[in-house]
Scaffold this motif. Structure first.
Motif, short mmCIF file in Angstrom:
data_model
loop_
_atom_site.label_atom_id
_atom_site.label_comp_id
_atom_site.label_asym_id
_atom_site.label_seq_id
_atom_site.Cartn_x
_atom_site.Cartn_y
_atom_site.Cartn_z
N LEU A 78 14.08 17.36 0.68
CA LEU A 78 13.06 16.75 -0.16
C LEU A 78 12.80 15.34 0.36
N ASP A 79 11.55 15.05 0.66
CA ASP A 79 11.13 13.71 1.07
C ASP A 79 10.18 13.17 0.00
N ILE A 80 10.43 11.94 -0.44
CA ILE A 80 9.64 11.34 -1.50
C ILE A 80 9.21 9.94 -1.06
N THR A 81 7.96 9.59 -1.34
CA THR A 81 7.50 8.21 -1.17
C THR A 81 7.13 7.67 -2.54
N GLY A 82 7.05 6.37 -2.64
CA GLY A 82 6.70 5.74 -3.91
C GLY A 82 7.88 5.54 -4.84
N VAL A 83 9.10 5.58 -4.31
CA VAL A 83 10.30 5.36 -5.12
C VAL A 83 10.46 3.86 -5.34
N THR A 84 10.61 3.47 -6.60
CA THR A 84 10.80 2.05 -6.90
C THR A 84 12.25 1.72 -7.26
N TYR A 102 8.89 15.32 -14.12
CA TYR A 102 8.40 13.97 -14.37
C TYR A 102 8.56 13.67 -15.85
N ASN A 103 9.06 12.49 -16.14
CA ASN A 103 9.25 12.06 -17.53
C ASN A 103 7.94 11.45 -18.01
N VAL A 104 7.43 11.99 -19.09
CA VAL A 104 6.16 11.53 -19.64
C VAL A 104 6.47 10.54 -20.74
N SER A 155 12.91 6.14 -10.57
CA SER A 155 11.64 5.58 -11.03
C SER A 155 10.72 5.61 -9.83
N THR A 156 9.50 6.08 -10.05
CA THR A 156 8.50 6.12 -8.99
C THR A 156 7.25 5.40 -9.48
N VAL A 157 6.31 5.21 -8.58
CA VAL A 157 5.06 4.58 -8.98
C VAL A 157 4.27 5.46 -9.95
N MET A 158 4.64 6.73 -10.07
CA MET A 158 3.98 7.64 -11.00
C MET A 158 4.82 7.91 -12.24
N GLY A 159 5.91 7.17 -12.44
CA GLY A 159 6.77 7.35 -13.60
C GLY A 159 8.15 7.85 -13.21
N GLY A 160 8.93 8.17 -14.22
CA GLY A 160 10.29 8.66 -14.00
C GLY A 160 10.29 10.06 -13.42
N LYS A 216 0.82 -1.20 0.00
CA LYS A 216 0.00 0.00 0.00
C LYS A 216 0.86 1.26 0.00
N GLN A 217 1.96 1.27 0.78
CA GLN A 217 2.84 2.43 0.83
C GLN A 217 3.50 2.66 -0.52
N GLN A 218 3.87 1.59 -1.23
CA GLN A 218 4.54 1.75 -2.50
C GLN A 218 3.60 2.27 -3.59
N SER A 219 2.30 2.10 -3.43
CA SER A 219 1.38 2.55 -4.46
C SER A 219 1.07 4.05 -4.35
N SER A 220 1.43 4.68 -3.22
CA SER A 220 1.20 6.12 -3.09
C SER A 220 2.50 6.87 -3.40
N HIS A 221 2.35 8.11 -3.83
CA HIS A 221 3.51 8.91 -4.19
C HIS A 221 3.32 10.31 -3.61
N ILE A 222 4.18 10.68 -2.69
CA ILE A 222 4.12 11.99 -2.06
C ILE A 222 5.48 12.66 -2.18
N VAL A 223 5.48 13.94 -2.54
CA VAL A 223 6.70 14.74 -2.61
C VAL A 223 6.53 15.91 -1.65
N HIS A 224 7.46 16.04 -0.71
CA HIS A 224 7.42 17.14 0.25
C HIS A 224 8.75 17.88 0.18
N ILE A 225 8.68 19.17 -0.16
CA ILE A 225 9.88 20.01 -0.25
C ILE A 225 9.80 21.05 0.86
N ASP A 226 10.89 21.18 1.62
CA ASP A 226 10.95 22.13 2.71
C ASP A 226 12.01 23.19 2.40
#
Length: 95
Positions: free
Chosen positions: A23-29, A78-80, A42-47, A8-18
């Motif tokens: 920079l904190d990122i979730t969903g990194v594969t 993000y790479n499309v 590579s993230t769950v939302m793409g490159g 479940k954690q890997q399927s979400s993607h959050i980027v937090h910049i302070d």
């Protein structure tokens, strides 16, 4: 139950910049490459390409998909991926 939590954690993607300094990122594969100026992931939302100065990876856990970076953050791109049915502009121009 623990395995379901990680999935479940890997399927979400959050980027937090302070303040563009951390920079904190979730969903990194996968981390494809990194140095002080460019990090490519590579993230769950793409490159994702992160550009900056003096960047260093403080935390990386690919099992949970969490990553923390410190340094001067300049850009995130993000790479499309093009769908296989779409032709590039150049191909259309030179038909």
């Amino acid at each position: 139950m623990e395995n379901n939590k990680n999935i479940k954690q890997q399927s979400s993607h959050i980027v937090h910049i302070d303040n563009r300094r951390s920079l904190d990122i979730t969903g990194v594969t996968k981390v494809l490459t990194f140095n002080e100026e460019v990090i490519i992931l590579s993230t769950v939302m793409g490159g994702l390409t992160i550009k900056g100065k003096g960047m260093k990876v403080n935390k990386l856990n690919v099992d949970s998909g969490d990553m923390s970076i410190e340094g001067e953050i300049i850009s995130l791109v993000y790479n499309v991926k093009e769908s296989p049915n779409r032709e590039s502009l150049l191909k259309k121009l030179f038909k």
